[in-house]
Design a protein around this motif. Structure first.
Motif, PDB file in Angstrom:
ATOM      1  N   ARG A 420       0.828  -1.210   0.000  1.00  0.00           N
ATOM      2  CA  ARG A 420       0.000   0.000   0.000  1.00  0.00           C
ATOM      3  C   ARG A 420       0.858   1.254   0.000  1.00  0.00           C
ATOM      4  O   ARG A 420       0.577   2.218  -0.723  1.00  0.00           O
ATOM      5  CB  ARG A 420      -0.931  -0.010   1.222  1.00  0.00           C
ATOM      6  CG  ARG A 420      -2.036  -1.042   1.126  1.00  0.00           C
ATOM      7  CD  ARG A 420      -2.997  -0.975   2.298  1.00  0.00           C
ATOM      8  NE  ARG A 420      -2.416  -1.563   3.490  1.00  0.00           N
ATOM      9  CZ  ARG A 420      -2.148  -0.915   4.598  1.00  0.00           C
ATOM     10  NH1 ARG A 420      -2.352   0.392   4.675  1.00  0.00           N
ATOM     11  NH2 ARG A 420      -1.653  -1.533   5.649  1.00  0.00           N
ATOM     12  N   GLY A 423       2.307   1.956  -3.527  1.00  0.00           N
ATOM     13  CA  GLY A 423       1.315   2.502  -4.458  1.00  0.00           C
ATOM     14  C   GLY A 423       0.994   3.960  -4.164  1.00  0.00           C
ATOM     15  O   GLY A 423       0.910   4.804  -5.079  1.00  0.00           O
ATOM     16  N   ALA A 427       1.681   7.418  -6.516  1.00  0.00           N
ATOM     17  CA  ALA A 427       0.594   8.335  -6.884  1.00  0.00           C
ATOM     18  C   ALA A 427       0.878   9.746  -6.379  1.00  0.00           C
ATOM     19  O   ALA A 427       0.632  10.738  -7.094  1.00  0.00           O
ATOM     20  CB  ALA A 427      -0.727   7.813  -6.315  1.00  0.00           C
ATOM     21  N   ASN A 553      -5.709   9.725 -10.061  1.00  0.00           N
ATOM     22  CA  ASN A 553      -4.892   8.532  -9.805  1.00  0.00           C
ATOM     23  C   ASN A 553      -4.580   8.386  -8.325  1.00  0.00           C
ATOM     24  O   ASN A 553      -4.585   7.278  -7.766  1.00  0.00           O
ATOM     25  CB  ASN A 553      -3.603   8.621 -10.610  1.00  0.00           C
ATOM     26  CG  ASN A 553      -2.775   7.351 -10.489  1.00  0.00           C
ATOM     27  OD1 ASN A 553      -3.313   6.285 -10.200  1.00  0.00           O
ATOM     28  ND2 ASN A 553      -1.483   7.458 -10.695  1.00  0.00           N
ATOM     29  N   GLU A 554      -4.320   9.501  -7.672  1.00  0.00           N
ATOM     30  CA  GLU A 554      -4.008   9.443  -6.246  1.00  0.00           C
ATOM     31  C   GLU A 554      -5.215   8.969  -5.445  1.00  0.00           C
ATOM     32  O   GLU A 554      -5.083   8.149  -4.526  1.00  0.00           O
ATOM     33  CB  GLU A 554      -3.551  10.835  -5.797  1.00  0.00           C
ATOM     34  CG  GLU A 554      -2.853  10.850  -4.438  1.00  0.00           C
ATOM     35  CD  GLU A 554      -3.822  11.149  -3.308  1.00  0.00           C
ATOM     36  OE1 GLU A 554      -3.498  10.864  -2.153  1.00  0.00           O
ATOM     37  OE2 GLU A 554      -4.934  11.632  -3.614  1.00  0.00           O
ATOM     38  N   THR A 557      -5.618   5.166  -6.149  1.00  0.00           N
ATOM     39  CA  THR A 557      -4.592   4.385  -5.449  1.00  0.00           C
ATOM     40  C   THR A 557      -4.903   4.277  -3.974  1.00  0.00           C
ATOM     41  O   THR A 557      -4.692   3.222  -3.343  1.00  0.00           O
ATOM     42  CB  THR A 557      -3.229   5.033  -5.655  1.00  0.00           C
ATOM     43  OG1 THR A 557      -2.963   5.149  -7.056  1.00  0.00           O
ATOM     44  CG2 THR A 557      -2.138   4.194  -5.018  1.00  0.00           C
ATOM     45  N   GLU A 558      -5.386   5.340  -3.414  1.00  0.00           N
ATOM     46  CA  GLU A 558      -5.744   5.306  -2.006  1.00  0.00           C
ATOM     47  C   GLU A 558      -6.886   4.319  -1.748  1.00  0.00           C
ATOM     48  O   GLU A 558      -6.877   3.574  -0.758  1.00  0.00           O
ATOM     49  CB  GLU A 558      -6.136   6.704  -1.541  1.00  0.00           C
ATOM     50  CG  GLU A 558      -6.398   6.805  -0.046  1.00  0.00           C
ATOM     51  CD  GLU A 558      -6.701   8.230   0.381  1.00  0.00           C
ATOM     52  OE1 GLU A 558      -6.959   8.429   1.584  1.00  0.00           O
ATOM     53  OE2 GLU A 558      -6.705   9.131  -0.494  1.00  0.00           O
ATOM     54  N   GLU A 560      -7.564   1.644  -3.624  1.00  0.00           N
ATOM     55  CA  GLU A 560      -7.014   0.296  -3.791  1.00  0.00           C
ATOM     56  C   GLU A 560      -6.187  -0.107  -2.583  1.00  0.00           C
ATOM     57  O   GLU A 560      -6.197  -1.272  -2.156  1.00  0.00           O
ATOM     58  CB  GLU A 560      -6.161   0.242  -5.057  1.00  0.00           C
ATOM     59  CG  GLU A 560      -6.943   0.342  -6.353  1.00  0.00           C
ATOM     60  CD  GLU A 560      -7.836  -0.868  -6.574  1.00  0.00           C
ATOM     61  OE1 GLU A 560      -7.505  -1.955  -6.035  1.00  0.00           O
ATOM     62  OE2 GLU A 560      -8.860  -0.737  -7.259  1.00  0.00           O
TER      63      GLU A 560
END
Length: 616
Positions: A420, A423, A427, A553-554, A557-558, A560
């Motif tokens: 995590r 990722g 991002a 995207n950020e 990603t958070e 996910e």
């Protein structure tokens, strides 16, 4: 398997005259000088006419009778047992199975004067064959056992004979004067002394010797001073069988005694020692059991395969295996020793010496004890991790299990946290880069706009508008002038005024066109400045787009990262035991007995096989 030879049967071909001669054979054979008278007794005795087969058979029977007479005169001098063996090896009386005619023929004496040399040779061979067949029939009627027949074949092979069957081996050995059923006859090695004390010269001179036979010397029947050896063969065989059975029973008892001695020394005694240790010496250990499983957040799987595995044990299979490996590692043991004193607990003096650690044990020795008392198992079908921790104190065992569960939960968090964080770091770096690019584009546009007090595009647009308006007015004045000039007598003042307006409008348009030309040409023209401003504005728009994508995207990603979080759920909490779980006394004792018995069996089989190979 013994093959019995078939006895040969001789059939005598005779004519009427031969039959007549044979029928008168006993009378003729009774006296060697003559035969019974024929008719009135005036005729001379006639020689009976016989075929060659009958002559050979008669000669063989005569030879057998002569051999029997010689054999009855020879008595061994080596004791009762040798006498009985010679009696059993003597040829029995001939029994013919060819009927009364054959019996009659058997009693017919042969006429030596009427046979040729070839006939004599045939008679000798027929006599030998008949004697062999008669001996085989006699031996078969003795009722010898299979063991005796096998012994006879081995003895015959030892002496270099080539028998066709076991019975033939007995016959050939007896023909050579060898007892096939006697292992060793020590009396044959002793030279008998004389009865009169003179070295045996006088006594031995009276003993007839059998040439060509390795048999004890005999004495005449009138000099025999031995007890009777006439023993029933059935009783002798029964006594020998009884002796053999007693010897086998004695050997069997001896072997059973040796077997039980070895079993008691190698199996029973170690088993009793193991049972004594498990029941009296071993320190009881209390086990605490726990079960837990690893879960993931909803929607953690990405794509079709992630959606398929979502909610199943296969989604967290790798994490469960990693946790199991960690709990069984030396790292977990060292951490448990630092937090709870694992080495100190198993080094206490009241623990038995087999399970107790030394005062200052190494990590390797403590890790061996850790693997023995901490057992971790994973069930892939259910996804449940089962843990069993044993210790000398039930409360300490439950504490050990609780700390190990906490270690497993931290390990699960660490396994998902790194993924995590990686990722999210990527991002965030992309977002910061997009922000920096937009900031640079915005500053460039601002600098361009600060260098120009007016808007180049607006100024050029206003010039174009003015030029267009003035050109429209100039065209209208030109049309008005043409209308005035079309008159026959135009008004000069109006014509002059119109021409002046046209001149002024034309000058104004030319001036505006000049300003337009100056604004759109050169290095510092308004057109170039406008182009730079447009490029800066385009860069700013692109930077805005990148910034928006990085922000999206950020956020994704958070989300996910939040979905990839693993949770360790404890389904069975560790509880302190009241009764000891180890050692399992009865099961361990039986296991020790089986292991010792198996080892002894393998060693004994190996030794017996090697002994057989060496002996053969």
């Amino acid at each position: 398997m013994t093959t019995k030879p078939k006895a040969r049967k001789f059939r005598i071909k005779r004519t009427d005259g031969t039959a007549a001669g044979v029928s008168s054979g006993p009378a003729a054979g009774a006296s060697p000088e003559g035969a019974a008278p024929n008719g009135e007794g005036s005729a001379p005795p006639a020689t009976p006419s016989m075929s060659d087969v009958a002559k050979r058979r008669a000669a063989a029977l005569a030879a057998l009778k002569a051999g029997k007479a010689d054999a009855t005169q020879d008595i061994p001098a080596s004791g009762p047992s040798d006498t009985s063996r010679d009696a059993s090896s003597r040829p029995s009386p001939v029994r013919s199975s060819n009927g009364p005619d054959a019996d009659a023929d058997a009693e017919t004496p042969a006429n030596p004067g009427s046979t040729s040399d070839a006939t004599r040779e045939g008679q000798v061979s027929s006599a030998a064959e008949m004697q062999g067949e008669t001996d085989l029939d006699t031996i078969k009627q003795e009722g010898l056992t299979g063991r005796q027949l096998r012994m006879a074949r081995r003895v015959a092979q030892k002496y270099g004979l080539a028998p066709t069957s076991d019975y033939d081996a007995v016959r050939q050995l007896r023909a050579k004067g060898i007892d096939p059923f006697k292992p060793t006859n020590m009396l044959e090695l002793v030279v008998p002394g004389s009865a009169d004390g003179q070295g045996g010269t006088a006594g031995n001179a009276q003993l007839p010797a059998r040439t060509g036979r390795n048999l004890p010397r005999t004495i005449p029947l009138d000099q025999v001073q031995l007890p009777s050896t006439e023993v029933n063969p059935a009783e002798r065989r029964a006594s020998e069988i009884m002796g053999i059975q007693r010897d086998i029973a004695r050997r069997r008892r001896k072997r059973m005694l040796l077997l039980f001695t070895r079993l008691a020394f190698f199996v029973f005694a170690p088993t009793l020692l193991a049972a004594y240790y498990f029941y009296a010496i071993a320190t009881p250990m209390y086990a605490s059991k726990a079960e837990f499983l690893i879960l993931q957040a909803d929607g953690a799987g990405g794509g079709a395969m992630g959606g398929l595995l979502q909610g199943t044990q296969f989604a967290t299979n790798q994490d469960a295996i990693a946790v199991q490996s960690y709990l069984q590692s030396k790292d977990a043991m060292v951490r448990l020793d630092e937090d709870m004193g694992f080495k100190e607990h198993f080094s206490q003096p009241w623990i038995d010496p087999v399970q107790r650690l030394t005062d200052s044990p190494s990590n390797e020795a403590a890790y061996k004890v850790y693997k023995k008392f901490v057992k971790i198992s994973y069930d892939p079908s259910e996804g449940v991790i089962r843990m069993e921790v044993a210790a000398a104190d039930p409360a300490i065992a439950a504490q050990f299990a609780s700390h190990l569960i906490d270690y497993a939960e931290e390990r699960v968090d660490e396994l998902s946290r790194r993924k995590r964080e990686d990722g999210m770091a990527t991002a965030r770096a992309s977002l910061e880069r997009a922000k920096e690019e937009r900031r640079v584009a915005q500053e460039a546009l601002v600098r361009l706009q600060e260098g120009n007090f007016i808007d180049p595009e607006g100024y050029i647009a206003s010039l174009r508008t003015q030029i267009s308006n003035y050109q429209t007015q100039l065209q209208e004045k030109e049309l008005t002038l043409q209308a005035l000039l079309d008159n026959r007598r135009p008004n000069a003042a109006k014509v002059d005024g119109t021409r002046g307006d046209i001149r002024r409008l034309q000058a104004l348009v030319d001036e505006l066109n000049g300003e337009m030309s100056n604004a759109t040409s050169g290095d510092s023209s308004l057109a170039e400045k406008a182009a730079r401003i447009q490029m800066a504005q385009a860069d700013l728009v692109t930077a805005d787009m990148f910034l928006q994508s990085a922000l999206q995207n950020e956020k994704q990603t958070e989300l996910e990262a939040n979905r990839q979080v693993r949770y360790l759920t404890t389904s069975v909490n560790p509880v302190a035991a009241e009764d000891p779980s180890y050692p399992r006394k009865f099961e361990n004792t039986i296991l020790a007995f089986l292991i010792l018995g198996g080892v002894y069996l393998m060693i004994s089989l190996t030794a017996s096989i090697l002994r057989e190979q060496v002996s053969s």
